[in-house]
Structures are given as structure tokens and as C-alpha cells.
Design an enzyme around this catalytic site. Structure first.
Site, PDB file in Angstrom:
ATOM      1  N   SER A   1       6.373 143.434  75.524  1.00 15.57           N
ATOM      2  CA  SER A   1       6.332 143.315  74.072  1.00 15.57           C
ATOM      3  C   SER A   1       5.806 141.955  73.614  1.00 15.57           C
ATOM      4  CB  SER A   1       7.737 143.534  73.490  1.00 15.57           C
ATOM      5  OG  SER A   1       8.658 142.582  73.993  1.00 15.57           O
TER       6      SER A   1
ATOM      7  N   SER B   1       8.461 142.218  79.638  1.00 19.13           N
ATOM      8  CA  SER B   1       7.704 141.862  78.441  1.00 19.13           C
ATOM      9  C   SER B   1       6.931 140.561  78.521  1.00 19.13           C
ATOM     10  CB  SER B   1       8.639 141.814  77.227  1.00 19.13           C
ATOM     11  OG  SER B   1       9.189 143.080  76.978  1.00 19.13           O
TER      12      SER B   1
ATOM     13  N   LYS C   1       6.924 133.731  70.542  1.00 23.09           N
ATOM     14  CA  LYS C   1       7.169 135.126  70.176  1.00 23.09           C
ATOM     15  C   LYS C   1       8.023 135.182  68.923  1.00 23.09           C
ATOM     16  CE  LYS C   1       8.516 139.461  72.480  1.00 23.09           C
ATOM     17  NZ  LYS C   1       8.987 140.016  73.776  1.00 23.09           N
TER      18      LYS C   1
END
Length: 442
Positions: free
Chosen positions: A114, A138, A39
Site C-alpha cells: 500500500s 506494503s 506515507k
């Protein structure tokens, strides 16, 4: 698909799915043992790191996050930094300052957020593992929407050194993959104490005993407001669990309904503090007018480069910490967090895990997301938020598919430091569940 062919097709595959913000141009795997992605809020010394925000454009860290460093030490080659909601602020990865990742099962639908790009990469690339970060759901949310396995370990299990934080008391680094065995394998790689992150130094040893799950508790509050497809898939999954010899009991966990408002007070309070450092002078964008006074300078940079959702959360978090309001909101939210933890502890005395659907619906279409209010977006996380504010380990596994063919997941929540029972559950479930992989093409 070999590692070399993955690297050779990286550009064309990414142009279709949009999972990477930055990616390697090296097509030679060299002596790498595996490929992984991370990420974009985990710092990496060889790739731009922006946490999904335009305000950090041009930031090339001088160091690797501990999780990335440990993956490299284990023989991994980092192939890309995955697109995400700006600083983790979102449920669908549509709040990105850059490209929005597209669901591998339907390009007109979201990957979840996310860590949407991480889940997309895990689903698209064969034998691939991706690092994600969870604050309020997330990891599990995009794992559910993209039909992969995802785990967020106990808070403090993995060092947060090198993580661009959303909420310091909430953030957890975890793993997403199409293979259940990868959860155990790679959490073991990245977990462990790190003197650079004191919260990681209190953890007990990570057990790998293969402890079987014998019973699960399903909160009545966790099966309300579900779509028909999710409800049907979840009920079928419960029947399968019973066939596997696992006891399923419905329970009351009344505190869960208060977890959502408490989470947004805690998370935005911490986020507004964390984002105060981005003033256009130290990191990323530095193109303001230096003849201005400081307040004017940083207000201009922040207004220009923060997205709408980041501004909304800064305002909310600043308000809840103001003198005269802190006791009413922030202190009360901290009290609710303790009630949620005790509620989990009480149920987990008699059960190995708490179980509910991961998300109340399948991955929505982008045109439907655009019609949702900010409040509607926040409410979508009501099933994943409680485990996150409690800091307990939790895992999403694929459990079915909707009438639209989109994946559906269910989330297991175990007691603090008890990842072992989740690993074993994923490995046992994989043997029984028929996973349908998306048709992937460049």
C-alpha cells in the site's frame, strides 16, 4: 537535481505521477540537509493526514509521528505525504480514496501497495528517501514494482507513535530509496526506543558491523506460481549471488502456505477494531445529521466515506472475532503465526537469510487489476506475508527486468533484530547490479 529544483518542479511532477496526497508549497529548502516524503498514515503537524481515506478528510494532526520527527531532527524537510491504499488495505494502491499513483516505468501500471506513492517518489526524485509502512508486504511489494530498495525492519525497531494503524501487531515503519546505502542511514535515524510506544522499548541496539551474507535459503514454496519473467530474473540473480560467494540452498518451509489465511484473519481482526474510532465525531469528516441517534449517525458516516475494501475488511475482521468464531479463526491464526516464526528460526540457524522473489509478477496494468477479484488481490501477497506475520526484518532489492521492461525484485528475510546483514547485502548487491532508472519528466 538540486533540492531547490526538486521543490520547484514538485507540482508538475506530481501531476504526472500522482504520488502525493498532500505536499509542501515551499520552494526554498532553507538549511535542510535532505528531502524526504512519508506515507499518508504517518501523522504530520503541517500537512493533512488521511491514510488514503475520505473519512479522514480535513484531519490536520497536532503532532508529528516519531519517525517523521526524527527525520526532521536529522535535517530532513518533509515535501509530501504519499498516496496509499485506504488504511493500507491493498496491493496496488488502487483502493485510495484520493489519487492513484502511477508507475514511473509505465504510467498505465500500478506502483504496488500500500506504500505505492512512497515507492514512486523514491524512484522519481533523485537523492530522495521515503518512509513507508508494511503490514503484509506494503514496503517490499511497491519497492519491487518500482525498482527501488525497500526495507521493513524488525517489528518494534521503529516507534509506531503517530502511525494510523492497520494491524497493531503487524505494522512496521521502514525506508524506500534508489540507493542501497540509504537503508542503513535512515533506519538508523528513525529507529530506537520511544517511551510513547512500549513495543519499541524492548529492542536491542541496532548493529552496524557490516556483517556479510554468506548463505541464503530459498524455500521451494517461494518459487511456485511465478511468471516466466520473474522466474528467469530470480534464477539469474541466484547465479549472481553464487558468483559473489554466497551459498544458495533450496529448503522446505511448509508453514509458508498457511501464512496467507492466518494473516488475513489477524490483520482484519485488528483493523476492524482500529477503524471503530472513525464515527464522524472526533477525526476528519463531521458532516452527519446530529439529530440522529448515535448508531444511525455513525453508520451513515461510515457507509458514506469508507471505501469498499475497508468495509469488506471490517466485516471480515468483526466476524472472525465474534463469540463462537474467535477460537475457530483468530486463535487458530495466532497459533499458525507461531509455527511460521519457528519455521523461520529453524532455517535461519544455518543461513543468514531466507530468499524468494518479492512478487510473483511484474507491476500489472490498471485495466487488468480492475478485472481481479478481491481474492485474487489477496493472493498476490503470498510471498511477502510470511515475513510480516513473523515480525522479521525483510528487504526487497531490484534483481532484474521483465520482457515488458518492468522491474523485478527479490526479498531477503533475516532473523529478528538482524538488520545489519540486510544493509550489507543491499550495499554489496548494488555494486553488482545494473539498475535501470525510469525516464522521468514533468
Amino acid at each position: 537535481m538540486s533540492m531547490k529544483s526538486t521543490l520547484e518542479t514538485l507540482e508538475s511532477v506530481n501531476s504526472k505521477y500522482g504520488m502525493f496526497h498532500a505536499k509542501t508549497s515551499d520552494t526554498d529548502p532553507g538549511d535542510a540537509k535532505f528531502l524526504f516524503s512519508a506515507k499518508d498514515n504517518l501523522t504530520s503537524k503541517d500537512m493533512e493526514t488521511c491514510a488514503g481515506s475520505r473519512i479522514l478528510e480535513g484531519y490536520f494532526p497536532a503532532f508529528d509521528a516519531t519517525a517523521i520527527a526524527r527525520m526532521r531532527e536529522a535535517g530532513g524537510k518533509l515535501i509530501g505525504k504519499t498516496n496509499m491504499d485506504e488504511f493500507g488495505f491493498g496491493t496496488f494502491s488502487t483502493n485510495s480514496g484520493f489519487e492513484i499513483p502511477r508507475n514511473p516505468y509505465d504510467l498505465e501500471r500500478a506502483c504496488g501497495g500500500s506504500s505505492g506513492g512512497s515507492a514512486c517518489a523514491a524512484a522519481v526524485f533523485e537523492d530522495h528517501v521515503s518512509l513507508g509502512v508494511s503490514t503484509g508486504g506494503s514496503i517490499c511489494c511497491p519497492a519491487s514494482f518500482c525498482g527501488v530498495y525497500g526495507i521493513a525492519p524488525t517489528y518494534g525497531r521503529v516507534s509506531r507513535y503517530g502511525l494510523i494503524d492497520y494491524g497493531n501487531s503487524l505494522d512496521k515503519i521502514g525506508v524506500l530509496s534508489t540507493k542501497a546505502g540509504d537503508l542503513r542511514k535512515y533506519i538508523n535515524v528513525i529507529a530506537g526506543r520511544d517511551e510513547r510506544d512500549p513495543t519499541s522499548c524492548v529492542q536491542p541496539e541496532l548493529r552496524n558491523e557490516g556483517r556479510k551474507m554468506r548463505s541464503v535459503a530459498v524455500p521451494k514454496e517461494g518459487v511456485e506460481g511465478l511468471s516466466k519473467d520473474v522466474e528467469a530474473a530470480f534464477n539469474s540473480a541466484l547465479d549472481e549471488l553464487r558468483r559473489m560467494g554466497i551459498d544458495v540452498e533450496m529448503v522446505d518451509m511448509p508453514s509458508l502456505k498457511y501464512a496467507m489465511p492466518a494473516y488475513y484473519v489477524l490483520a482484519t481482526s485488528e483493523a476492524s477494531t482500529n477503524l471503530a474510532r472513525y464515527v464522524g465525531m472526533r477525526y476528519g469528516r463531521q458532516d452527519g445529521d446530529y439529530t440522529q441517534k448515535f448508531d444511525e449517525f455513525f453508520s451513515g458516516v461510515r457507509s458514506r466515506y469508507f471505501g469498499d475494501e475497508a468495509k469488506r475488511r471490517i466485516l471480515l475482521g468483526t466476524f472472525t472475532r465474534m463469540a463462537g468464531y474467535s477460537d475457530r479463526y483468530y486463535s487458530k491464526a495466532r497459533e499458525i503465526r507461531q509455527v511460521v516464526i519457528q519455521d523461520y528460526k529453524g532455517v535461519l540457524k544455518d543461513h543468514d537469510a531466507v530468499l524468494a522473489p518479492t512478487m510473483p509478477f511484474t507491476a500489472p496494468r490498471f485495466d487488468d487489476i480492475s478485472k481481479m477479484s478481491a481474492l485474487d488481490n489477496y493472493k498476490a501477497d503470498y510471498l511477502t506475508v510470511p515475513a510480516n506475520i513473523a515480525g522479521t526484518p525483510h528487504m526487497s532489492v531490484p534483481c532484474g527486468y521483465g520482457s515488458d521492461g518492468m522491474p523485478i525484485g527479490m526479498q531477503f528475510v533475516a532473523d529478528h533484530w538482524d538488520e545489519d546483514v540486510l544493509f550489507t547485502m543491499a550495499e554489496d548487491w548494488e555494486k553488482e547490479f545494473d539498475m535501470k532508472k525510469p525516464e522521468v519528466g514533468a
